[in-house]
Design an enzyme around this catalytic site. Structure first.
Site, PDB file in Angstrom:
ATOM      1  N   ARG A 122       0.820  -1.223   0.000  1.00  0.00           N
ATOM      2  CA  ARG A 122       0.000   0.000   0.000  1.00  0.00           C
ATOM      3  C   ARG A 122       0.851   1.269   0.000  1.00  0.00           C
ATOM      4  O   ARG A 122       1.959   1.297   0.534  1.00  0.00           O
ATOM      5  CB  ARG A 122      -0.978  -0.042   1.186  1.00  0.00           C
ATOM      6  CG  ARG A 122      -1.942  -1.211   1.027  1.00  0.00           C
ATOM      7  CD  ARG A 122      -2.931  -1.292   2.140  1.00  0.00           C
ATOM      8  NE  ARG A 122      -3.855  -0.169   2.117  1.00  0.00           N
ATOM      9  CZ  ARG A 122      -4.734   0.088   3.062  1.00  0.00           C
ATOM     10  NH1 ARG A 122      -4.796  -0.700   4.136  1.00  0.00           N
ATOM     11  NH2 ARG A 122      -5.537   1.112   2.974  1.00  0.00           N
ATOM     12  N   ASP A 316     -15.437   2.906   3.185  1.00  0.00           N
ATOM     13  CA  ASP A 316     -15.174   1.511   3.580  1.00  0.00           C
ATOM     14  C   ASP A 316     -16.363   0.596   3.327  1.00  0.00           C
ATOM     15  O   ASP A 316     -16.265  -0.622   3.505  1.00  0.00           O
ATOM     16  CB  ASP A 316     -14.810   1.447   5.073  1.00  0.00           C
ATOM     17  CG  ASP A 316     -13.435   2.030   5.339  1.00  0.00           C
ATOM     18  OD1 ASP A 316     -12.627   2.117   4.394  1.00  0.00           O
ATOM     19  OD2 ASP A 316     -13.166   2.402   6.498  1.00  0.00           O
ATOM     20  N   ARG A 347     -10.258  -2.867  -4.260  1.00  0.00           N
ATOM     21  CA  ARG A 347     -11.647  -3.285  -4.011  1.00  0.00           C
ATOM     22  C   ARG A 347     -12.544  -3.165  -5.239  1.00  0.00           C
ATOM     23  O   ARG A 347     -13.607  -3.801  -5.287  1.00  0.00           O
ATOM     24  CB  ARG A 347     -12.235  -2.501  -2.826  1.00  0.00           C
ATOM     25  CG  ARG A 347     -11.636  -2.966  -1.518  1.00  0.00           C
ATOM     26  CD  ARG A 347     -12.185  -2.261  -0.309  1.00  0.00           C
ATOM     27  NE  ARG A 347     -11.652  -2.871   0.897  1.00  0.00           N
ATOM     28  CZ  ARG A 347     -11.660  -2.300   2.102  1.00  0.00           C
ATOM     29  NH1 ARG A 347     -12.182  -1.099   2.261  1.00  0.00           N
ATOM     30  NH2 ARG A 347     -11.160  -2.939   3.145  1.00  0.00           N
TER      31      ARG A 347
END
Ligand code: S3P
Length: 433
Positions: A122, A316, A347
């Site tokens: 990340r 989220d 995602r």
């Protein structure tokens, strides 16, 4: 660890999900650098928040618990942390690494922060850049600007920083470094992001100045006074149950004591726009954060264009919202959510792949996704070390026509250690193997 979810089911009853992850991290961090004792209740005993807790123990802070959500932190004051004997392992937790980078940048010692396979991919330059502008010496691992990262040993000066992306982690990193900097540190954000750091600093008696809607400022060198913190249930964890009830015909579920900070309620606004039957009751304030009970009854959902201004407020919750979109009538379009590509997994891609496996038309775009509601089949899904991917496909089973197997589910314990128990109690047909 695998989840096997049998098709169908109805969710009913009353559920209290564990404590808010963002608030749990911050309670340990600010408690550690405060003067005196901080008593925390409702603390999330998940691996991410425990990584933060362990890091402060490794820097000499005496922390009792956690025991049934209770933690007592014996603060050492702004300048009382000690050099850890080894690198600090942040596990899967981006929040731990990015906030600690800020808090540790102005310490007299250098610290190396490491993480697991997902965290090690990340981006950390987003925090390294403003910290360097403050005078910090920050090393990240090249060429990607990823962990491990090493910080500390520099004198910091206050800066004004315009955040290039809507990120509460970067904002919080700069503000925490600002506590140690000479003069004023201020941050302007392009869109409102979660403000738990600002609220909690004030709760510890530290002045945070709000300038207009988008800028916050702190002066370096103040002091934090130990306090009591009651952590509300995490709206991000509650989301899996809200969407479970919203998609499973016949469901009627109440989630209690859910944190409803206005910077976190995008999921409620988006679900209502999709036609969900959601009611709030017993709205109250607990320790500077709004809290309420949320009742969700099944109602048919329809696809929508997700309003851009809701994206940072639901950042989220999109993996679970994509499951809602797959169960809705018509098309759902998300734009302006490129940040989803640098979460615990990409995602957008991972959810698109998983939905396609289940027979849903899901088209990723650079900054979002287009999902056509349809009939969910069964299949095998990969979590990609991402807790929210695993839990999202677990609730998809409620509307699936065949079993869903989800691989790599040990990572669910980072944010929601009792997920399988609460899910089974509520009515999901989920087994672990
Ligand atoms: C968090 C901020 C968000 C969120 C993360 C927790 C925080 O990350 O996705 O789960 O506690 O500050 P970004 O700052 O990367 O948007």
């Amino acid at each position: 660890m695998e989840f096997v979810v049998q098709p169908g089911g109805v969710v009913k009853g009353t559920v209290r999900v564990p404590g808010d992850k963002s608030i749990s991290h911050r309670a340990i961090m600010l408690g550690a650098i405060a003067e005196g004792v901080t008593d925390i209740s409702g603390f999330l005993e998940g691996e991410d928040a425990l990584s933060t807790l362990q890091a402060f123990r490794a820097m000499g802070v005496d922390i009792e618990g956690p025991s049934e959500g209770r933690v007592r932190v014996h603060g050492v004051g702004l300048h009382g942390l000690k050099a850890p004997a080894a690198a600090l392992d942040m596990g899967n937790s981006g929040t731990s690494m990015r906030l600690l980078a800020g808090l540790l940048a102005g310490q007299p010692f250098r610290t190396t922060l490491i993480g697991d396979a997902s965290l090690t991919k990340r981006p950390m330059e987003r925090v390294a850049r403003p910290l360097r502008l403050m005078g910090a010496e920050v090393e990240t691992t090249q060429p990607g600007g990823t962990p491990p990262m090493t910080v500390g040993g520099s004198r910091l000066k206050g800066i004004h920083y315009e955040l290039p992306m809507a990120s509460a982690q970067v904002k919080s990193c700069v503000l925490l470094a600002g506590l140690y900097a000479d003069g004023e540190t201020s941050v302007t954000e392009p869109a409102p992001t979660r403000d738990h750091t600002e609220r909690m600093l004030r709760g510890f008696g530290y002045a945070v100045e709000q300038r207009g809607p988008a800028t916050v400022a702190v002066q370096g060198g103040g002091r934090l006074q130990g306090t009591r913190i009651e952590v509300p249930a995490d709206i991000s964890s509650a989301t899996f149950f809200m969407i479970a009830a919203a998609i499973a015909p016949g469901s009627d579920l109440t989630l209690t004591h859910v944190g409803l900070n206005p910077t976190r309620i995008g999921v409620i606004n988006i679900l209502k726009l999709m036609g969900a039957d959601l009611t709030l009751s017993d709205e109250r304030e607990v320790g500077g954060e709004p809290v309420a009970d949320i009742r969700v009854r099944y109602a048919p959902l329809h696809g929508i264009e997700i309003p851009l201004d809701q994206v940072p407020l639901a950042i989220d919750e999109f993996p679970a919202l994509f499951i809602a979109a797959a169960c809705a009538d018509g098309t759902t379009v998300l734009r302006g959510a490129e940040e989803l590509r640098v979460k615990e997994s990409d995602r957008i891609q991972v959810m698109a792949d998983g939905l396609q496996t289940l027979g849903i038309r899901a088209e990723p775009t650079p900054d979002g996704i287009v999902i056509e509601g349809g009939v969910l089949g069964g299949g095998a899904i990969e979590s990609h070390h991402d807790h929210r991917i695993a839990m999202s496909f677990a609730i998809a089973g409620l509307r699936a026509t065949a079993p869903i197997t989800i691989h790599g589910c040990e990572v669910v314990a980072t944010s929601f250690p009792n997920f399988t128990m609460l899910a089974a109690e509520a009515g999901l047909r989920l087994t672990v193997r």
